[in-house]
Motif scaffolding. Structure first.
Motif, short mmCIF file in Angstrom:
data_model
loop_
_atom_site.label_atom_id
_atom_site.label_comp_id
_atom_site.label_asym_id
_atom_site.label_seq_id
_atom_site.Cartn_x
_atom_site.Cartn_y
_atom_site.Cartn_z
N MET A 1 -22.46 43.69 -55.39
CA MET A 1 -22.34 44.97 -54.69
C MET A 1 -21.06 44.95 -53.84
N THR A 2 -20.27 46.00 -53.94
CA THR A 2 -19.02 46.06 -53.19
C THR A 2 -19.27 46.37 -51.73
N MET A 3 -18.25 46.08 -50.89
CA MET A 3 -18.40 46.37 -49.46
C MET A 3 -18.62 47.85 -49.23
N ALA A 4 -17.94 48.69 -50.04
CA ALA A 4 -18.11 50.14 -49.91
C ALA A 4 -19.57 50.52 -50.16
N THR A 5 -20.20 49.85 -51.15
CA THR A 5 -21.59 50.16 -51.45
C THR A 5 -22.50 49.72 -50.31
N TYR A 6 -22.22 48.52 -49.75
CA TYR A 6 -23.00 48.06 -48.60
C TYR A 6 -22.94 49.08 -47.46
N LYS A 7 -21.75 49.59 -47.21
CA LYS A 7 -21.58 50.57 -46.13
C LYS A 7 -22.34 51.85 -46.46
N GLN A 8 -22.33 52.24 -47.74
CA GLN A 8 -23.02 53.46 -48.14
C GLN A 8 -24.53 53.30 -47.93
N ILE A 9 -25.07 52.15 -48.35
CA ILE A 9 -26.50 51.90 -48.17
C ILE A 9 -26.85 51.88 -46.69
N GLU A 10 -26.02 51.22 -45.90
CA GLU A 10 -26.26 51.13 -44.46
C GLU A 10 -26.29 52.52 -43.83
N SER A 11 -25.44 53.41 -44.33
CA SER A 11 -25.38 54.76 -43.77
C SER A 11 -26.64 55.57 -44.07
N LEU A 12 -27.38 55.16 -45.10
CA LEU A 12 -28.61 55.87 -45.48
C LEU A 12 -29.83 55.37 -44.74
N MET A 13 -29.75 54.16 -44.21
CA MET A 13 -30.92 53.51 -43.62
C MET A 13 -31.23 54.06 -42.23
N GLY A 14 -32.52 54.11 -41.92
CA GLY A 14 -32.96 54.52 -40.60
C GLY A 14 -33.87 53.47 -39.99
N THR A 15 -34.56 53.83 -38.94
CA THR A 15 -35.45 52.89 -38.27
C THR A 15 -36.84 52.87 -38.85
N GLY A 16 -37.23 53.98 -39.51
CA GLY A 16 -38.59 54.09 -40.00
C GLY A 16 -39.57 54.39 -38.89
N PRO A 17 -40.83 54.65 -39.24
CA PRO A 17 -41.84 54.98 -38.23
C PRO A 17 -42.12 53.79 -37.32
N PRO A 18 -42.74 54.03 -36.17
CA PRO A 18 -43.09 52.93 -35.26
C PRO A 18 -44.03 51.94 -35.93
N ALA A 19 -43.82 50.69 -35.68
CA ALA A 19 -44.67 49.65 -36.26
C ALA A 19 -46.11 49.83 -35.82
N GLY A 20 -47.03 49.69 -36.77
CA GLY A 20 -48.45 49.78 -36.45
C GLY A 20 -49.00 51.19 -36.36
N ALA A 21 -48.17 52.21 -36.61
CA ALA A 21 -48.64 53.59 -36.52
C ALA A 21 -49.64 53.89 -37.63
N LYS A 22 -50.66 54.67 -37.31
CA LYS A 22 -51.66 55.09 -38.28
C LYS A 22 -51.11 56.24 -39.12
N GLN A 23 -51.85 56.58 -40.19
CA GLN A 23 -51.36 57.57 -41.15
C GLN A 23 -50.96 58.88 -40.48
N MET A 24 -51.82 59.46 -39.67
CA MET A 24 -51.50 60.74 -39.05
C MET A 24 -50.34 60.60 -38.06
N GLN A 25 -50.26 59.47 -37.40
CA GLN A 25 -49.15 59.23 -36.48
C GLN A 25 -47.83 59.15 -37.23
N VAL A 26 -47.86 58.49 -38.40
CA VAL A 26 -46.65 58.40 -39.22
C VAL A 26 -46.22 59.78 -39.69
N MET A 27 -47.18 60.59 -40.11
CA MET A 27 -46.86 61.94 -40.60
C MET A 27 -46.27 62.79 -39.48
N ARG A 28 -46.85 62.70 -38.30
CA ARG A 28 -46.34 63.46 -37.16
C ARG A 28 -44.92 62.99 -36.81
N TRP A 29 -44.74 61.66 -36.78
CA TRP A 29 -43.42 61.10 -36.51
C TRP A 29 -42.41 61.59 -37.55
N ALA A 30 -42.82 61.56 -38.81
CA ALA A 30 -41.91 61.95 -39.89
C ALA A 30 -41.48 63.41 -39.78
#
Length: 347
Positions: A1-30
């Motif tokens: 994978m090229t450095m440009a691709t690494y940067k592209q993937i990194e630009s797409l990534m987020g934090t995701g929902p809070p750890a341990g959140a239940k289904q409805m909590q994840v949906m609300r967060w989302a």
């Protein structure tokens, strides 16, 4: 994978929902934290999207066109509705009419899938990205002319067959481009909540026959089970169709979940299901445009996303029925059944 691709993937990534959140909590967060809106160029690439005349499919098509895809191919059951969608895309993006192609595809029919696979090769000279997004959520038990339960036919069997038939074209494009082509299937976090006892099989019992029986259908559980089979299909495609003769990935395959979105997917539900669904939309649903961002970003992951489940801008665990030994065993059985049906239909 090229450095440009690494940067592209990194630009797409987020934090995701809070750890341990239940289904409805994840949906609300989302709903309060929609995915990042990808801005990578698709210049020179041909992009296919099934189920693209409405909802997240249409919104994804608008994004691909706005991001300069050479051709955006709308594979839709109704050509008339496809033409309406095409005009919406052109109006939104100011692209030339020739940049958007409407093709007929009825995912309830194996024959239509096979015909489409032949026709797309005649209409375009390459296929860089395929987004298999067409899907249904039936409110009650019904079968197609094929004999299979409707969602099993559309979301699983026809999707698997179409993917297999598109692989040669994707591989040919990859060879010419010197990089993997992309196959992304629309999935759902609902697969994470399927429990082992829902799909217990008796000795010698076939999974698909169990799932297509009227006794097994359950409007609350069947959707998650169908989306679990989407994960199984992805795994099977990765193992059997994604590598070249040298063992290198030439078709990157992933499943992307748009999250819980306010669309017309449940338009046929009876009022006693539709009403609470509408209330859920108000509380924790994304818009179709927000959800479509995950489909577009899912096609940009390449090798980094190969064989993975992408949602909320992170790779996530698809659930116990994928990762456990029991789930892996069921996947192997399911894929053999699905693959055998596809091979039979291909002749």
């Amino acid at each position: 994978m090229t450095m440009a691709t690494y940067k592209q993937i990194e630009s797409l990534m987020g934090t995701g929902p809070p750890a341990g959140a239940k289904q409805m909590q994840v949906m609300r967060w989302a709903s309060k934290n929609p995915p990042k809106d990808p801005n990578a160029s698709f210049s020179g690439k041909n992009v296919l999207i099934t189920g693209s005349n409405t909802g997240i499919g249409l919104q994804a098509a608008i994004k691909f066109a706005a991001l300069d895809a050479a051709k955006v191919i709308l594979a839709v059951r109704s050509p008339a509705k496809g033409e309406e969608a095409k005009q919406k895309i052109i109006a939104a993006t100011k692209r030339e009419s020739a940049a958007v192609i409407v093709m007929q595809l009825d995912m309830s029919s194996f024959e239509s899938v096979k015909t489409f696979a032949v026709q797309i090769q005649a209409q375009v000279d390459r296929l860089d990205v395929a987004v298999l997004n067409a899907g249904i959520a039936p409110p009650k038990y019904a079968t197609e002319k094929t004999g299979w339960e409707s969602a099993l036919q559309v979301n699983v069997l026809s999707t698997a067959l179409l993917a297999i038939l598109l692989v040669p074209m994707l591989k040919d494009t990859a060879a010419k481009a010197g990089r993997p082509s992309q196959l992304t299937i629309t999935g759902s976090f609902a697969c994470q909540y399927v429990q082992p006892d829902e799909l217990k099989l008796s000795p010698g019992e076939k999974l698909l026959e169990k799932m297509t029986s009227p006794e097994h259908f359950n409007v609350e559980k069947s959707y998650g089970q169908i989306k679990l089979l989407t994960q199984y299909v992805m795994k099977g495609l990765v193992d059997d169709y994604s590598y070249d003769v040298n063992g290198q990935v030439d078709v990157a395959i992933d499943v992307a979940c748009p999250g819980y979105c306010s669309t017309d997917l449940g338009r046929d539900f009876p009022w006693y299901i539709a009403l609470p669904t509408k209330l859920m939309h108000l509380y924790c649903a994304r818009t179709a445009e927000e959800g479509s961002r995950s489909l577009v970003s899912g096609t940009l992951l390449g090798n980094a996303g190969h064989g993975k489940f992408w949602t909320n801008d992170v790779f996530t665990d698809p659930g116990i029925m994928v990762t456990s030994d029991e789930g892996k065993k069921l996947q192997r059985q399911a894929w053999k059944e699905i693959s055998d049906i596809c091979k039979q239909k291909m002749g």
